[in-house]
Design a protein around this motif. Structure first.
Motif, PDB file in Angstrom:
ATOM      1  N   PHE A  47      -0.411   5.490  -7.680  1.00 56.68           N
ATOM      2  CA  PHE A  47      -0.993   4.848  -6.462  1.00 56.68           C
ATOM      3  C   PHE A  47      -2.180   3.934  -6.729  1.00 56.68           C
ATOM      4  O   PHE A  47      -2.998   3.525  -5.644  1.00 56.68           O
ATOM      5  N   ASN A  48      -2.575   3.438  -8.023  1.00 52.02           N
ATOM      6  CA  ASN A  48      -3.576   2.768  -8.247  1.00 52.02           C
ATOM      7  C   ASN A  48      -4.877   3.315  -8.052  1.00 52.02           C
ATOM      8  O   ASN A  48      -5.686   2.542  -7.525  1.00 52.02           O
ATOM      9  N   SER A 117       6.542   3.327  11.241  1.00 53.07           N
ATOM     10  CA  SER A 117       5.793   2.583  10.270  1.00 53.07           C
ATOM     11  C   SER A 117       4.252   2.428  10.478  1.00 53.07           C
ATOM     12  O   SER A 117       3.788   2.264  11.503  1.00 53.07           O
ATOM     13  N   VAL A 118       3.707   3.116   9.424  1.00 53.06           N
ATOM     14  CA  VAL A 118       2.131   3.121   9.406  1.00 53.06           C
ATOM     15  C   VAL A 118       1.581   1.939   8.925  1.00 53.06           C
ATOM     16  O   VAL A 118       1.929   1.622   7.890  1.00 53.06           O
ATOM     17  N   THR A 120      -1.085   0.461   6.799  1.00 54.46           N
ATOM     18  CA  THR A 120      -1.996   1.048   5.739  1.00 54.46           C
ATOM     19  C   THR A 120      -2.821   0.064   5.134  1.00 54.46           C
ATOM     20  O   THR A 120      -2.802  -1.248   5.495  1.00 54.46           O
ATOM     21  N   SER A 121      -3.937   0.532   4.639  1.00 51.91           N
ATOM     22  CA  SER A 121      -5.002  -0.277   3.795  1.00 51.91           C
ATOM     23  C   SER A 121      -5.433  -1.266   4.649  1.00 51.91           C
ATOM     24  O   SER A 121      -5.388  -2.519   4.447  1.00 51.91           O
ATOM     25  N   ASN A 122      -6.045  -0.861   5.719  1.00 50.90           N
ATOM     26  CA  ASN A 122      -7.105  -1.995   6.379  1.00 50.90           C
ATOM     27  C   ASN A 122      -8.237  -1.155   6.610  1.00 50.90           C
ATOM     28  O   ASN A 122      -9.188  -1.947   7.143  1.00 50.90           O
ATOM     29  N   ALA A 123      -8.767   0.043   6.403  1.00 54.47           N
ATOM     30  CA  ALA A 123      -9.740   0.562   6.690  1.00 54.47           C
ATOM     31  C   ALA A 123     -10.948   0.086   6.000  1.00 54.47           C
ATOM     32  O   ALA A 123     -12.239  -0.082   6.492  1.00 54.47           O
ATOM     33  N   GLY A 124     -10.788  -0.214   4.605  1.00 48.81           N
ATOM     34  CA  GLY A 124     -11.975  -0.558   3.639  1.00 48.81           C
ATOM     35  C   GLY A 124     -11.780  -1.915   3.305  1.00 48.81           C
ATOM     36  O   GLY A 124     -12.596  -2.384   2.484  1.00 48.81           O
ATOM     37  N   GLN A 125     -10.872  -2.636   3.889  1.00 54.22           N
ATOM     38  CA  GLN A 125     -10.816  -4.218   3.422  1.00 54.22           C
ATOM     39  C   GLN A 125     -12.069  -4.794   3.694  1.00 54.22           C
ATOM     40  O   GLN A 125     -12.633  -5.772   2.872  1.00 54.22           O
ATOM     41  N   LEU A 127     -15.057  -3.424   3.685  1.00 51.29           N
ATOM     42  CA  LEU A 127     -16.131  -3.117   2.825  1.00 51.29           C
ATOM     43  C   LEU A 127     -15.931  -3.883   1.487  1.00 51.29           C
ATOM     44  O   LEU A 127     -16.804  -4.055   0.901  1.00 51.29           O
ATOM     45  N   LEU A 128     -14.408  -4.014   1.096  1.00 49.95           N
ATOM     46  CA  LEU A 128     -13.962  -4.640   0.001  1.00 49.95           C
ATOM     47  C   LEU A 128     -14.517  -6.021  -0.290  1.00 49.95           C
ATOM     48  O   LEU A 128     -15.021  -6.419  -1.379  1.00 49.95           O
TER      49      LEU A 128
ATOM     50  N   GLN C  13       8.918   0.327   2.655  1.00 51.26           N
ATOM     51  CA  GLN C  13       9.418   1.367   3.883  1.00 51.26           C
ATOM     52  C   GLN C  13      10.170   2.636   2.988  1.00 51.26           C
ATOM     53  O   GLN C  13       9.790   3.765   3.413  1.00 51.26           O
ATOM     54  N   GLN C  16       7.169   4.588   1.320  1.00 47.66           N
ATOM     55  CA  GLN C  16       6.452   5.384   2.516  1.00 47.66           C
ATOM     56  C   GLN C  16       7.396   6.791   2.675  1.00 47.66           C
ATOM     57  O   GLN C  16       6.797   7.673   2.920  1.00 47.66           O
ATOM     58  N   LEU C  61       0.011   6.776   1.471  1.00 44.19           N
ATOM     59  CA  LEU C  61      -0.029   5.936   2.471  1.00 44.19           C
ATOM     60  C   LEU C  61      -1.020   4.795   2.394  1.00 44.19           C
ATOM     61  O   LEU C  61      -0.842   3.798   2.988  1.00 44.19           O
ATOM     62  N   ALA C  62      -2.232   5.295   1.772  1.00 40.04           N
ATOM     63  CA  ALA C  62      -3.261   4.201   1.696  1.00 40.04           C
ATOM     64  C   ALA C  62      -3.135   3.094   0.845  1.00 40.04           C
ATOM     65  O   ALA C  62      -4.041   2.219   0.623  1.00 40.04           O
ATOM     66  N   SER C  63      -2.178   3.323  -0.292  1.00 39.82           N
ATOM     67  CA  SER C  63      -2.276   2.346  -1.508  1.00 39.82           C
ATOM     68  C   SER C  63      -0.995   1.505  -1.278  1.00 39.82           C
ATOM     69  O   SER C  63       0.032   2.032  -0.670  1.00 39.82           O
ATOM     70  N   ALA C  69      -5.906  -1.586  -8.958  1.00 40.83           N
ATOM     71  CA  ALA C  69      -6.863  -0.690  -8.701  1.00 40.83           C
ATOM     72  C   ALA C  69      -8.466  -1.388  -8.427  1.00 40.83           C
ATOM     73  O   ALA C  69      -8.571  -2.284  -8.835  1.00 40.83           O
ATOM     74  N   ASN C  83      -6.742  -2.534  -4.002  1.00 33.58           N
ATOM     75  CA  ASN C  83      -6.553  -1.500  -2.991  1.00 33.58           C
ATOM     76  C   ASN C  83      -7.724  -0.744  -2.395  1.00 33.58           C
ATOM     77  O   ASN C  83      -8.969  -1.265  -2.803  1.00 33.58           O
ATOM     78  N   ASP C  84      -7.642  -0.241  -1.455  1.00 35.81           N
ATOM     79  CA  ASP C  84      -8.553   0.144  -0.279  1.00 35.81           C
ATOM     80  C   ASP C  84      -9.609   1.299  -0.828  1.00 35.81           C
ATOM     81  O   ASP C  84      -8.788   2.243  -1.479  1.00 35.81           O
ATOM     82  N   PRO C  85     -10.550   0.932  -1.251  1.00 32.95           N
ATOM     83  CA  PRO C  85     -11.560   2.131  -1.995  1.00 32.95           C
ATOM     84  C   PRO C  85     -11.826   3.150  -1.089  1.00 32.95           C
ATOM     85  O   PRO C  85     -12.235   4.317  -1.489  1.00 32.95           O
ATOM     86  N   VAL C  86     -11.974   2.946   0.228  1.00 37.57           N
ATOM     87  CA  VAL C  86     -12.358   4.299   1.005  1.00 37.57           C
ATOM     88  C   VAL C  86     -11.689   5.500   0.860  1.00 37.57           C
ATOM     89  O   VAL C  86     -12.240   6.635   0.783  1.00 37.57           O
TER      90      VAL C  86
END
Lengths: 319, 117, 131
Positions: A47-48, A117-118, A120-125, A127-128, C13, C16, C61-63, C69, C83-86
């Motif tokens: 998941f990186n 459909s969730v 994803t990945s916009n909460a910390g963009q 901050l990035l 899809q 997920q 779900l967040a990655s 990384a 990827n989102d670090p939070v």
């Protein structure tokens, strides 16, 4: 390939978890449980998230299993009823399994149809985009110590509370109930060789926290593992209570003082008041106060977890 | 492809072969002591060979890889000797066909010499 | 055929769906252990399994597997397509907290055992409750 590895690892984790719960021997069950942690290390890596993978490798499949094994060793008498499964609990079990299978199938269907459909990945963009200004090459580190440094202070306080709780609970007379088995010659000499190496590795992880995966939490737990080796192989070895207190509280106070200095000079708590130019990113001395905070966290976590492990092993009042 | 690269491929191939043999040994061996034997010797050799092959591919990393190799050379035999001793003290029996039990003789000699004193 | 299956598994899809159902399955196994077993160690193990499932769910779900990384290196000079670090920072701290709570729980269990000789919640009657 990512999907296939994820599917395979999740399935094997589930199988291992089920086997771990169904074992009647508690030691085998703990050993199998650390396999679940190993599976999640693989998952976090694909998941990186190498930072989280390192943390899970050190804590989830390492120290947690050790803590559980120490607990089993202290509670060594087998219960009177073998593998107790009360009658009225069987019904609950069946209902729970049926509900879960139903829910899983429902969710599977819904997700595959695309109804769930969730985004994803916009909460910390956001901050990035600002991560360059923090001055650390590892964005996770700058989130932990800088953008969310206040939360981390609270989290370290929770760790301190847990360590205090363990210390309060496990107070008995000196030397009673220590877990100790006489080691053989190879183990005694080899642990002397290994201790400085593991300590060096922990310090390396802590100091390079702003450049590569790792940091104060992971390195601190590695240092605690080095002390665990000595507790298990040397009968007389014990931490000096005074030094642990000074290190732990000193690091905590320095953390708060750094934050207050930032508040005074920059106008925000934990403001980065040391120079942190963006072109120096990647050097060992860069990032302003970020490496300093992570080193303080490392000292604090290392002393706390070492103290917890010592208390659990020795169950003694004053060493 | 330089000479060093070819050497690295050969080392990596031999190392993974050794690891496969070690895994087979853990599955196929009859009792715990022979399993530990298979799992320690062959896998230590295999990991060291793979580390050496990595040093051939990236000569700049050789110092860190040397440290890694030293670490594995210490930890792997150490942990398996501790495991073997612990299972011996727990009373895990070895196979009848494996013949001698030198540790039992040693413990007996120790006890005898203590009695004489 | 096999290639098609692999590409189908790699689509966002499906990925997920795999993460959601797999971590739910793991969570369910932990939940089953929590309900069905009565020894304290088993209960703590079940709680840890549930925690692991939660971490996998959150990070999965967040990655995004097509991004890297969030760490700069020789090939990555700025924080783009990372990827989102939070969520990673949040899970990192959660794992450390899980260790602390686990050791606190274990020390409660040890003290209870030393005082009453019981390590099974089905037999606990120190507060005078009926079995």
């Amino acid at each position: 390939m990512t999907g296939f590895i994820t599917l395979f690892t999740l399935l094997s984790m589930s199988v291992v978890a089920l086997f771990s719960l169904r074992q009647s021997n508690l030691t085998q069950s703990v050993v199998l449980f650390s396999g679940v942690g190993l599976g999640s290390v693989v998952l976090f890596f694909i998941f990186n998230a190498p930072d989280v993978a390192l943390t899970e490798a050190v804590i989830g499949s390492g120290i947690t299993a050790v803590v559980l094994l120490i607990g089993i060793r202290h509670m060594h008498k087998e219960p009177e009823i073998e593998e107790v499964m009360m009658e009225n609990r069987r019904g609950i079990r069946r209902i729970a399994i049926a509900l879960l299978v139903l829910l899983t199938l429902l969710l599977l269907g819904k997700t595959l149809l695309g109804a769930l459909s969730v985004e994803t990945s916009n909460a910390g963009q956001a901050l990035l985009e600002h991560a360059m200004q923090a001055g650390a090459a590892n964005a996770v580190t700058s989130v932990v110590t800088y953008f969310r440094g206040f939360d981390t202070l609270g989290e370290v306080a929770v760790l301190f509370l847990a360590a205090t709780g363990v210390g309060l609970l496990l107070t008995v007379e000196k030397g009673e109930d220590a877990i100790y088995i006489e080691p053989n010659f190879i183990l005694r000499i080899g642990s002397g060789f290994l201790f400085p190496l593991i300590l060096l590795f922990g310090l390396y992880i802590i100091v390079h926290g702003h450049l590569s995966p790792g940091g104060g939490f992971q390195g601190g737990v590695v240092i605690a593992a080095a002390f665990l080796l000595l507790f298990l192989t040397r009968r007389r070895f014990g931490l000096s209570h005074k030094i642990v207190t000074i290190l732990e509280s000193g690091a905590g106070m320095a953390y708060v003082l750094l934050g207050l200095t930032g508040l005074w000079l920059m106008g925000l708590f934990l403001g980065n008041f040391l120079p942190h130019p963006a072109e120096k990113i990647g050097m060992l001395v860069s990032g302003g106060i970020i490496p300093i905070i992570y080193i303080l966290i490392g000292i604090k976590v290392g002393s706390e977890i070492s103290y917890v492990v010592e208390k659990l092993i020795k169950r003694s009042h004053d060493v | 492809m330089g000479v060093l690269d070819i050497f690295g491929y050969i080392l990596a191939f031999m190392g993974s072969g050794s690891l496969i043999i070690s895994g087979l040994g853990i599955v196929r061996m009859p009792d715990i002591y022979t399993r530990i034997h298979a799992g320690t010797k062959a896998s230590t050799l295999g990991i060291l060979m793979i580390i050496a092959s990595a040093a051939c591919f990236e000569p700049a990393w050789s110092f860190k890889l040397l440290l890694l190799g030293a670490f594995i050379l210490i930890t792997n035999p150490l942990s398996s000797s501790a495991l073997a001793l612990a299972s011996y003290k727990q009373g895990v029996k070895h196979l009848e066909t494996s013949g001698v039990d030198e540790l039992a003789d040693k413990i007996k000699i120790k006890a005898d010499s203590k009695e004489k004193r | 055929m096999f290639e098609n299956l692999l590409t189908w598994l790699d689509s966002p899809q499906t990925l997920q769906a795999i993460v959601v159902t797999g971590s739910l399955l793991l969570f369910g196994i932990g939940f089953y252990g929590l309900l069905a077993y009565t020894r304290i160690i088993k209960i703590l193990i079940s709680l840890s399994i549930m925690e692991s499932a939660l971490f996998v769910f959150f990070l999965g779900l967040a990655s995004d597997p097509h991004k890297t990384a969030p760490i700069l290196g020789d090939l990555f000079k700025n924080f783009e397509k990372m990827n989102d670090p939070v969520p990673q920072a949040a899970i990192l701290t959660a794992i450390v907290i899980s260790l602390a709570t686990m050791s606190l729980g274990i020390s409660f269990a040890i003290e209870y055992y030393k005082r009453t000789g019981k390590n099974d919640i089905a037999q606990m009657d120190a507060l005078g409750e009926k079995r």
